[in-house]
Structure formats: structure tokens, C-alpha cells
Scaffold this motif. Structure first.
Motif, short mmCIF file in Angstrom:
data_model
loop_
_atom_site.label_atom_id
_atom_site.label_comp_id
_atom_site.label_asym_id
_atom_site.label_seq_id
_atom_site.Cartn_x
_atom_site.Cartn_y
_atom_site.Cartn_z
N VAL A 41 -24.52 -15.63 -7.99
CA VAL A 41 -23.52 -14.64 -7.27
C VAL A 41 -22.48 -14.00 -8.30
CG1 VAL A 41 -21.69 -14.89 -5.38
CG2 VAL A 41 -24.05 -16.01 -5.16
N TYR A 42 -22.01 -15.15 -9.11
CA TYR A 42 -20.86 -14.48 -10.01
C TYR A 42 -21.46 -13.53 -10.85
CZ TYR A 42 -17.38 -14.49 -13.59
OH TYR A 42 -16.53 -13.92 -14.71
N ASP A 43 -22.72 -13.64 -11.50
CA ASP A 43 -23.05 -12.65 -12.35
C ASP A 43 -23.47 -11.24 -11.85
OD1 ASP A 43 -22.73 -14.33 -14.55
OD2 ASP A 43 -24.74 -15.09 -14.74
N GLY A 44 -23.83 -11.54 -10.51
CA GLY A 44 -24.64 -10.29 -9.80
C GLY A 44 -23.53 -9.59 -9.10
N PHE A 45 -22.30 -10.14 -8.59
CA PHE A 45 -21.48 -9.39 -7.96
C PHE A 45 -19.93 -9.78 -8.46
CE2 PHE A 45 -18.46 -9.66 -4.23
CZ PHE A 45 -18.54 -8.30 -3.72
N LEU A 46 -19.33 -10.90 -8.24
CA LEU A 46 -17.95 -11.27 -8.71
C LEU A 46 -17.58 -10.75 -10.14
CD1 LEU A 46 -17.75 -14.76 -6.96
CD2 LEU A 46 -16.92 -12.60 -6.16
N ARG A 47 -18.46 -10.88 -10.95
CA ARG A 47 -18.04 -10.54 -12.59
C ARG A 47 -17.73 -9.18 -12.58
NH1 ARG A 47 -21.57 -10.44 -17.53
NH2 ARG A 47 -23.05 -11.02 -15.97
N LEU A 48 -18.69 -8.38 -11.96
CA LEU A 48 -18.45 -6.89 -11.78
C LEU A 48 -17.08 -6.43 -11.17
CD1 LEU A 48 -22.04 -5.78 -11.21
CD2 LEU A 48 -20.87 -5.75 -13.48
N LEU A 49 -16.88 -7.05 -9.96
CA LEU A 49 -15.73 -6.67 -9.31
C LEU A 49 -14.31 -7.22 -9.93
CD1 LEU A 49 -14.65 -5.99 -6.36
CD2 LEU A 49 -14.76 -8.17 -5.80
N LEU A 50 -14.43 -8.31 -10.67
CA LEU A 50 -13.18 -8.81 -11.31
C LEU A 50 -12.89 -8.04 -12.66
CD1 LEU A 50 -13.78 -12.64 -11.09
CD2 LEU A 50 -12.21 -11.25 -9.73
N ALA A 51 -13.93 -7.49 -13.36
CA ALA A 51 -13.81 -6.65 -14.39
C ALA A 51 -13.30 -5.09 -14.10
CB ALA A 51 -15.42 -6.45 -15.12
N ARG A 52 -13.84 -4.83 -12.86
CA ARG A 52 -13.38 -3.46 -12.50
C ARG A 52 -11.98 -3.47 -12.21
NH1 ARG A 52 -16.28 -2.10 -7.71
NH2 ARG A 52 -18.10 -2.38 -8.96
N HIS A 53 -11.55 -4.69 -11.62
CA HIS A 53 -9.76 -4.74 -11.30
C HIS A 53 -9.02 -5.88 -12.09
CE1 HIS A 53 -10.68 -2.66 -7.59
NE2 HIS A 53 -11.75 -3.38 -7.41
N GLU A 54 -9.51 -5.87 -13.35
CA GLU A 54 -8.93 -6.98 -14.45
C GLU A 54 -7.69 -6.46 -14.68
OE1 GLU A 54 -9.79 -9.19 -18.31
OE2 GLU A 54 -10.88 -7.37 -17.80
N ASP A 55 -7.24 -5.34 -14.94
CA ASP A 55 -6.07 -4.83 -15.32
C ASP A 55 -4.99 -5.20 -14.10
OD1 ASP A 55 -6.89 -4.23 -17.85
OD2 ASP A 55 -7.22 -1.96 -17.19
N ASN A 56 -5.30 -4.71 -12.90
CA ASN A 56 -4.43 -4.93 -11.71
C ASN A 56 -4.32 -6.42 -11.53
OD1 ASN A 56 -3.11 -4.16 -9.68
ND2 ASN A 56 -4.80 -3.90 -8.18
N ILE A 57 -5.27 -7.17 -11.54
CA ILE A 57 -5.28 -8.87 -11.55
C ILE A 57 -4.06 -9.31 -12.33
CG2 ILE A 57 -6.36 -10.85 -11.55
CD1 ILE A 57 -8.79 -9.44 -10.49
N ASP A 58 -4.37 -8.83 -13.59
CA ASP A 58 -3.42 -9.46 -14.84
C ASP A 58 -2.09 -9.04 -14.62
OD1 ASP A 58 -5.58 -10.66 -15.92
OD2 ASP A 58 -5.88 -8.99 -17.39
N ARG A 59 -1.72 -7.73 -14.16
CA ARG A 59 -0.40 -7.18 -14.02
C ARG A 59 0.32 -8.11 -12.73
NH1 ARG A 59 0.91 -3.71 -10.28
NH2 ARG A 59 -1.01 -2.98 -10.08
N CYS A 60 -0.60 -8.34 -11.61
CA CYS A 60 -0.23 -9.04 -10.29
C CYS A 60 0.31 -10.45 -11.01
CB CYS A 60 -1.15 -8.90 -9.19
SG CYS A 60 -1.06 -7.13 -8.59
N LEU A 61 -0.67 -11.23 -11.59
CA LEU A 61 -0.48 -12.30 -12.08
C LEU A 61 1.04 -12.51 -12.93
CD1 LEU A 61 -4.03 -13.70 -12.77
CD2 LEU A 61 -2.34 -14.52 -11.09
N LEU A 62 1.19 -11.51 -13.71
CA LEU A 62 2.37 -11.60 -14.52
C LEU A 62 3.53 -11.42 -13.72
CD1 LEU A 62 1.31 -9.37 -17.53
CD2 LEU A 62 1.87 -11.89 -17.45
#
Length: 86
Positions: A41-62
Motif C-alpha cells: 500500500v505504501y509503495d503503490g499509493f502513499l509514497r507517490l502521494l507524499l512525494a507529490r506533496h512533500e514540500d507543502n507537508i514540510d512547510r506546514c510542519l515547520l
């Protein structure tokens, strides 16, 4: 968040036949080491979703970390005042 979603979905689909059994099988598939379901599930779906939104996630966490640093000292002072006046 996932618990809220799960409870809402449970109430919507609990009438389906074998829903509880299907949910149990999904959990076993995801958790069991021999199936490596969570990895699929992670390799097929979640990793792609997280990679696509990684910059936004990092900014929100900061931003969240900065807010916590600002709020924490004032909350500690407020708590100590409340405890001291009780």
C-alpha cells in the motif's frame, strides 16, 4: 483523523454483509509479515502521494513547530498561575 474517518465510514457501511470480517481480513493483510500488505500500500499509493506533496507537508510542519514554540512558554506560565492560585 483516521479514527474519525473510520468511525464515520463504519456507520455508513456496517449494514454490508461480512463487513466486520472483511475489515479484519484487511487489517491482517496489512499487518502480517508474510503478506507485506502495508509495504504494498505504501509503495503503490502513499509514497507517490507524499512525494507529490512533500514540500507543502514540510512547510506546514515547520509552521506548526514555530507555533508550538510560541505557545508553549505562555501556556506553561498560564498553567503555573492556575496551579499556584488553586
Amino acid at each position: 483523523m483516521l479514527t474519525v474517518v473510520e468511525r464515520f465510514v463504519d456507520r455508513m457501511v456496517v449494514w454490508l454483509l461480512m463487513y466486520g470480517e472483511a475489515k479484519l481480513m484487511l487489517i491482517l493483510y496489512l499487518r502480517h509479515p508474510s503478506t507485506r500488505g502495508a509495504r504494498h500500500v505504501y509503495d503503490g499509493f502513499l509514497r507517490l502521494l507524499l512525494a507529490r506533496h512533500e514540500d507543502n507537508i514540510d512547510r506546514c510542519l515547520l509552521e506548526l513547530r514555530a507555533r508550538v514554540r510560541d505557545v508553549t512558554p505562555s501556556q506553561w506560565r498560564l498553567s503555573s498561575v492556575r496551579c499556584g492560585s488553586s
